[in-house]
Design a protein around this motif. Structure first.
Motif, PDB file in Angstrom:
ATOM      1  N   UNK A 225       0.833  -1.197   0.000  1.00 23.09           N
ATOM      2  CA  UNK A 225       0.000   0.000   0.000  1.00 23.09           C
ATOM      3  C   UNK A 225       0.871   1.252   0.000  1.00 23.09           C
ATOM      4  N   UNK A 226       0.724   2.076  -1.033  1.00 19.13           N
ATOM      5  CA  UNK A 226       1.493   3.315  -1.150  1.00 19.13           C
ATOM      6  C   UNK A 226       0.625   4.517  -0.809  1.00 19.13           C
ATOM      7  N   UNK A 227       1.214   5.521  -0.196  1.00 23.90           N
ATOM      8  CA  UNK A 227       0.495   6.748   0.124  1.00 23.90           C
ATOM      9  C   UNK A 227       1.440   7.783   0.694  1.00 23.90           C
ATOM     10  N   UNK A 228       0.875   8.878   1.188  1.00 23.54           N
ATOM     11  CA  UNK A 228       1.691   9.901   1.847  1.00 23.54           C
ATOM     12  C   UNK A 228       2.049   9.483   3.271  1.00 23.54           C
ATOM     13  N   UNK A 229       1.211   8.639   3.852  1.00 27.80           N
ATOM     14  CA  UNK A 229       1.423   8.141   5.214  1.00 27.80           C
ATOM     15  C   UNK A 229       1.150   6.644   5.232  1.00 27.80           C
ATOM     16  N   UNK A 230       1.088   6.081   6.440  1.00 29.36           N
ATOM     17  CA  UNK A 230       0.786   4.666   6.568  1.00 29.36           C
ATOM     18  C   UNK A 230      -0.601   4.343   6.057  1.00 29.36           C
ATOM     19  N   UNK A 231      -0.808   3.099   5.628  1.00 30.46           N
ATOM     20  CA  UNK A 231      -2.082   2.670   5.065  1.00 30.46           C
ATOM     21  C   UNK A 231      -2.612   1.462   5.833  1.00 30.46           C
TER      22      UNK A 231
END
Length: 344
Positions: A225-231
């Motif tokens: 899971x990619x994002x700006x923060x944890x997912x």
């Protein structure tokens, strides 16, 4: 003849990848995001499934690599999607970069002693698009009822377990579409194909997992899971799926375009029928909690092929024996001298 079928997976919110290991028999039950579809008499086993899921705010993309073994050429996979998917080839380099990004931190411990071992058909589905991907063909379908979809799959050489057909009805009721993949080559496949990519408009990031409810064996699902923060990944009732097995800032050049932060979640379902309650929704946790697993490796220390511990113990034993001989000799000599003096 056994044939190896590699296909691509689907994408959900921000980026998810799934790895599933499950053995299936004909008619096939399910793998993580889809259902294998062999014709009658053909046995199928799913060895590995990995999926990368990305979302740009309007379109969700899933890159899937599926390792499937079948003892016949006419086998395939059906994957549900919220809206009709456009199918194309994906990028294998992304999966290679993921392996490097999520490699554990290696720590060595020294070992001085050496190892010791240890129903009736309804309306036929509408064929929205078809694409030839080399040894695999892909068809995007819009179905109005499960019986009609079942009839179309049967007529076109697919085979679906009744338990999976019932789950198709759930997706159809929600207005989802289906991407059907089929092996078309006549020769056995003995190497990995490029991943298959599915892209479709979406408002929420989801990973289609409900079909795995029909699986007859335990399943392990890995989400990247990619994002700006944890997912995190949650079921419809809010239950969080799996545990974090890697989390941190993305550093691999091939992955930075997918997101700044990567969370890897692994979930084990011993009893899929009761533990898998629906599709997974991918959302941000709003926090960054870095985690890198540690892989401990033993570094054997030896001298001339002899474990150092035994070498030291051997040397110590020799010196100890020599010291004992000296002490005993001194005692014997002292007593002998004492008797000699008394004699005089």
């Amino acid at each position: 003849m056994t044939r190896r079928f590699f296909a691509g997976s689907a994408a959900a919110a921000l980026v998810a990848a799934v790895l599933t290991a499950v053995g299936l028999a004909s008619p096939a039950a399910a793998c993580a995001c889809g259902a294998p579809t062999p014709p009658g008499g053909i046995s199928v086993s799913v060895g590995e499934e990995r999926a990368i899921v990305t979302f740009d705010g309007a379109v969700e993309r899933i890159d899937l690599v599926l390792d499937m073994l079948a003892d016949g050429a006419d086998t395939g996979l059906v994957i549900p999607t919220p809206t009709p998917a456009t199918v194309s080839l994906g990028e294998r380099s992304l999966f290679e970069a993921l392996e490097r990004q999520t490699a554990p931190r290696v720590e060595y411990v020294e070992d001085w002693w050496g190892g010791m071992g240890d129903g009736s058909a309804g309306g036929a589905p509408e064929v929205l698009s078809e694409v030839d991907l080399g040894p695999i063909s892909a068809v995007t379908l819009a179905a109005s009822d499960a019986a009609g979809l079942q009839a179309w799959l049967d007529q076109n050489g697919y085979g679906i377990d009744p338990a999976v057909q019932a789950l198709f009805a759930d997706y159809i009721a929600r207005g989802w579409s289906f991407a059907a993949f089929k092996l078309t080559g006549e020769e056995p496949l003995d190497g990995a194909l490029d991943p298959v990519r599915l892209e479709f408009p979406a408002t929420d990031v989801v990973y289609p997992l409900l079909l795995s409810q029909a699986a007859q064996t335990p399943q392990t699902v890995r989400l990247y899971l990619f994002g700006d923060d944890g997912m995190q990944a949650t079921f419809p009732d809010g239950t969080v799926a799996g545990e974090v097995v890697w989390a941190g800032r993305v550093t691999q050049a091939g992955l930075t375009r997918l997101g700044a932060y990567l969370t890897v979640i692994e979930a084990y379902f011993f009893d899929p029928a009761t533990q898998i309650t629906g599709d997974l929704t991918i959302t941000s946790t709003g926090a960054r909690d870095d985690f890198t697993p540690v892989e401990t490796r033993v570094k054997y220390v030896d001298i001339g092929g002899v474990p150092l511990g035994y070498a030291i113990a051997g040397v110590a034993s020799v010196f100890g024996l020599m010291l004992l001989i000296v002490v005993v000799g001194a005692i014997v000599h002292a007593r002998s001298e004492k008797r000699r003096r008394r004699a005089y």
